[in-house]
Design a protein around this motif. Structure first.
Motif, PDB file in Angstrom:
ATOM      1  N   LYS A 146       0.838  -1.210   0.000  1.00  0.00           N
ATOM      2  CA  LYS A 146       0.000   0.000   0.000  1.00  0.00           C
ATOM      3  C   LYS A 146       0.869   1.254   0.000  1.00  0.00           C
ATOM      4  CE  LYS A 146      -3.568   2.318   2.721  1.00  0.00           C
ATOM      5  NZ  LYS A 146      -3.142   3.230   3.750  1.00  0.00           N
ATOM      6  N   LEU A 147       1.892   1.258   0.825  1.00  0.00           N
ATOM      7  CA  LEU A 147       2.798   2.409   0.878  1.00  0.00           C
ATOM      8  C   LEU A 147       3.542   2.583  -0.441  1.00  0.00           C
ATOM      9  CD1 LEU A 147       4.169   1.954   4.498  1.00  0.00           C
ATOM     10  CD2 LEU A 147       2.530   3.678   3.702  1.00  0.00           C
ATOM     11  N   GLY A 148       3.923   1.460  -1.050  1.00  0.00           N
ATOM     12  CA  GLY A 148       4.579   1.530  -2.363  1.00  0.00           C
ATOM     13  C   GLY A 148       3.663   2.143  -3.406  1.00  0.00           C
ATOM     14  N   ASP A 149       2.387   1.756  -3.384  1.00  0.00           N
ATOM     15  CA  ASP A 149       1.412   2.337  -4.315  1.00  0.00           C
ATOM     16  C   ASP A 149       1.250   3.827  -4.069  1.00  0.00           C
ATOM     17  OD1 ASP A 149       1.035  -0.165  -5.423  1.00  0.00           O
ATOM     18  OD2 ASP A 149      -0.836  -0.571  -4.341  1.00  0.00           O
ATOM     19  N   GLU A 150       1.227   4.229  -2.790  1.00  0.00           N
ATOM     20  CA  GLU A 150       1.112   5.651  -2.457  1.00  0.00           C
ATOM     21  C   GLU A 150       2.327   6.425  -2.951  1.00  0.00           C
ATOM     22  OE1 GLU A 150       0.291   6.181   1.722  1.00  0.00           O
ATOM     23  OE2 GLU A 150      -1.514   4.940   1.622  1.00  0.00           O
ATOM     24  N   ILE A 151       3.508   5.826  -2.815  1.00  0.00           N
ATOM     25  CA  ILE A 151       4.738   6.472  -3.296  1.00  0.00           C
ATOM     26  C   ILE A 151       4.671   6.658  -4.810  1.00  0.00           C
ATOM     27  CG2 ILE A 151       7.220   6.115  -3.660  1.00  0.00           C
ATOM     28  CD1 ILE A 151       7.262   4.855  -0.813  1.00  0.00           C
ATOM     29  N   LYS A 152       4.246   5.601  -5.547  1.00  0.00           N
ATOM     30  CA  LYS A 152       4.129   5.701  -7.006  1.00  0.00           C
ATOM     31  C   LYS A 152       3.159   6.803  -7.413  1.00  0.00           C
ATOM     32  CE  LYS A 152       5.300   0.942  -8.181  1.00  0.00           C
ATOM     33  NZ  LYS A 152       4.796  -0.355  -8.614  1.00  0.00           N
ATOM     34  N   ALA A 153       2.028   6.896  -6.709  1.00  0.00           N
ATOM     35  CA  ALA A 153       1.041   7.929  -7.023  1.00  0.00           C
ATOM     36  C   ALA A 153       1.613   9.322  -6.752  1.00  0.00           C
ATOM     37  CB  ALA A 153      -0.233   7.707  -6.208  1.00  0.00           C
ATOM     38  N   ALA A 154       2.313   9.464  -5.640  1.00  0.00           N
ATOM     39  CA  ALA A 154       2.912  10.751  -5.299  1.00  0.00           C
ATOM     40  C   ALA A 154       3.985  11.134  -6.315  1.00  0.00           C
ATOM     41  CB  ALA A 154       3.497  10.710  -3.887  1.00  0.00           C
ATOM     42  N   GLU A 155       4.816  10.156  -6.727  1.00  0.00           N
ATOM     43  CA  GLU A 155       5.858  10.431  -7.725  1.00  0.00           C
ATOM     44  C   GLU A 155       5.237  10.824  -9.062  1.00  0.00           C
ATOM     45  OE1 GLU A 155       8.161   6.816  -7.505  1.00  0.00           O
ATOM     46  OE2 GLU A 155       9.471   7.641  -5.935  1.00  0.00           O
ATOM     47  N   ALA A 156       4.118  10.191  -9.427  1.00  0.00           N
ATOM     48  CA  ALA A 156       3.429  10.549 -10.667  1.00  0.00           C
ATOM     49  C   ALA A 156       2.914  11.979 -10.583  1.00  0.00           C
ATOM     50  CB  ALA A 156       2.290   9.570 -10.950  1.00  0.00           C
ATOM     51  N   ALA A 157       2.365  12.357  -9.427  1.00  0.00           N
ATOM     52  CA  ALA A 157       1.879  13.721  -9.239  1.00  0.00           C
ATOM     53  C   ALA A 157       3.031  14.717  -9.310  1.00  0.00           C
ATOM     54  CB  ALA A 157       1.147  13.846  -7.901  1.00  0.00           C
ATOM     55  N   VAL A 158       4.160  14.359  -8.724  1.00  0.00           N
ATOM     56  CA  VAL A 158       5.341  15.230  -8.769  1.00  0.00           C
ATOM     57  C   VAL A 158       5.817  15.388 -10.214  1.00  0.00           C
ATOM     58  CG1 VAL A 158       7.783  15.392  -8.127  1.00  0.00           C
ATOM     59  CG2 VAL A 158       6.073  14.842  -6.395  1.00  0.00           C
ATOM     60  N   ASP A 159       5.801  14.315 -10.997  1.00  0.00           N
ATOM     61  CA  ASP A 159       6.206  14.390 -12.399  1.00  0.00           C
ATOM     62  C   ASP A 159       5.345  15.378 -13.172  1.00  0.00           C
ATOM     63  OD1 ASP A 159       8.298  12.605 -12.116  1.00  0.00           O
ATOM     64  OD2 ASP A 159       7.175  10.874 -12.888  1.00  0.00           O
ATOM     65  N   VAL A 160       4.050  15.371 -12.918  1.00  0.00           N
ATOM     66  CA  VAL A 160       3.142  16.308 -13.586  1.00  0.00           C
ATOM     67  C   VAL A 160       3.511  17.742 -13.215  1.00  0.00           C
ATOM     68  CG1 VAL A 160       0.739  17.114 -13.662  1.00  0.00           C
ATOM     69  CG2 VAL A 160       1.238  14.668 -13.812  1.00  0.00           C
ATOM     70  N   ILE A 161       3.762  17.971 -11.941  1.00  0.00           N
ATOM     71  CA  ILE A 161       4.130  19.315 -11.473  1.00  0.00           C
ATOM     72  C   ILE A 161       5.454  19.746 -12.087  1.00  0.00           C
ATOM     73  CG2 ILE A 161       4.765  20.667  -9.426  1.00  0.00           C
ATOM     74  CD1 ILE A 161       2.775  18.831  -7.855  1.00  0.00           C
ATOM     75  N   LYS A 162       6.430  18.840 -12.141  1.00  0.00           N
ATOM     76  CA  LYS A 162       7.734  19.169 -12.723  1.00  0.00           C
ATOM     77  C   LYS A 162       7.606  19.541 -14.193  1.00  0.00           C
ATOM     78  CE  LYS A 162      10.900  16.616  -9.713  1.00  0.00           C
ATOM     79  NZ  LYS A 162      11.884  15.527  -9.650  1.00  0.00           N
ATOM     80  N   LYS A 163       6.738  18.839 -14.933  1.00  0.00           N
ATOM     81  CA  LYS A 163       6.531  19.163 -16.343  1.00  0.00           C
ATOM     82  C   LYS A 163       5.935  20.552 -16.498  1.00  0.00           C
ATOM     83  CE  LYS A 163       6.438  14.485 -18.038  1.00  0.00           C
ATOM     84  NZ  LYS A 163       5.654  13.313 -18.312  1.00  0.00           N
ATOM     85  N   LYS A 164       5.032  20.916 -15.624  1.00  0.00           N
ATOM     86  CA  LYS A 164       4.462  22.267 -15.657  1.00  0.00           C
ATOM     87  C   LYS A 164       5.539  23.304 -15.378  1.00  0.00           C
ATOM     88  CE  LYS A 164      -0.243  20.982 -14.260  1.00  0.00           C
ATOM     89  NZ  LYS A 164      -1.267  21.072 -13.195  1.00  0.00           N
ATOM     90  N   ARG A 165       6.397  23.016 -14.377  1.00  0.00           N
ATOM     91  CA  ARG A 165       7.469  23.960 -14.051  1.00  0.00           C
ATOM     92  C   ARG A 165       8.459  24.077 -15.209  1.00  0.00           C
ATOM     93  NH1 ARG A 165      11.240  22.964  -8.955  1.00  0.00           N
ATOM     94  NH2 ARG A 165      11.942  21.307 -10.334  1.00  0.00           N
ATOM     95  N   GLU A 166       8.724  22.966 -15.901  1.00  0.00           N
ATOM     96  CA  GLU A 166       9.614  23.016 -17.066  1.00  0.00           C
ATOM     97  C   GLU A 166       9.070  23.959 -18.132  1.00  0.00           C
ATOM     98  OE1 GLU A 166      10.699  19.213 -18.772  1.00  0.00           O
ATOM     99  OE2 GLU A 166      11.175  18.421 -16.782  1.00  0.00           O
ATOM    100  N   LYS A 167       7.744  23.957 -18.326  1.00  0.00           N
ATOM    101  CA  LYS A 167       7.129  24.871 -19.299  1.00  0.00           C
ATOM    102  C   LYS A 167       7.332  26.323 -18.880  1.00  0.00           C
ATOM    103  CE  LYS A 167       3.614  21.759 -21.136  1.00  0.00           C
ATOM    104  NZ  LYS A 167       2.185  21.492 -21.310  1.00  0.00           N
ATOM    105  N   VAL A 168       7.181  26.580 -17.582  1.00  0.00           N
ATOM    106  CA  VAL A 168       7.407  27.936 -17.067  1.00  0.00           C
ATOM    107  C   VAL A 168       8.867  28.327 -17.286  1.00  0.00           C
ATOM    108  CG1 VAL A 168       7.444  29.373 -14.983  1.00  0.00           C
ATOM    109  CG2 VAL A 168       5.517  27.814 -15.393  1.00  0.00           C
TER     110      VAL A 168
END
Length: 135
Positions: A25-47
């Protein structure tokens, strides 16, 4: 086997099944959090890309704003394109400071396996971690 917060069991009281479920369960939560971070990083890259475009267009390296000062940072990396040419240059000039010394992990591992010992001057450490194959 469900592990719920209501159980309030200490981790030492959990069964192997419960520990495995909790870890998964914790591993799944980590994967979800990392996916969310990736989305945020892509937005910051555009900025950042827009900053670089404007800086380039206006000949700037930084701009002071009311909320901070964005500026350009230059990261450099160097790699050896021609090992023989570089080694020859080192040999000709004696510029040994241009070299970094590190052991080839796979070669040292093979040596350790074959000789049950390490080459002179090599330290060894190992860290144990847990992996889980989901059934």
């Amino acid at each position: 086997f469900p592990v719920t917060i209501q159980e309030k069991k200490g981790i030492s009281e959990l069964t192997f099944d419960q520990l495995t479920l909790l870890r998964n369960k914790l591993g799944d939560e980590i994967k979800a959090a990392e996916a969310a971070v990736d989305v945020i990083k892509k937005k910051r890259e555009k900025v950042d890309t827009e900053f670089l475009r404007r800086f380039n267009e206006q000949g700037l390296t930084s701009v002071k704003t009311k909320v901070g000062t964005p500026y350009i940072i230059t990261y450099e990396s160097f790699s050896v394109a021609d090992k023989d040419a570089f080694a020859g240059w080192i040999e000709q000039t004696g510029a040994l400071d241009f070299l970094e010394v590190r052991a080839n992990k796979s070669m040292v591992s093979a040596y350790k396996e074959e000789h049950n010992d390490l080459p002179p001057g090599i330290n060894y450490s190992a860290t144990l971690k847990i992996g889980v194959k989901k059934s």
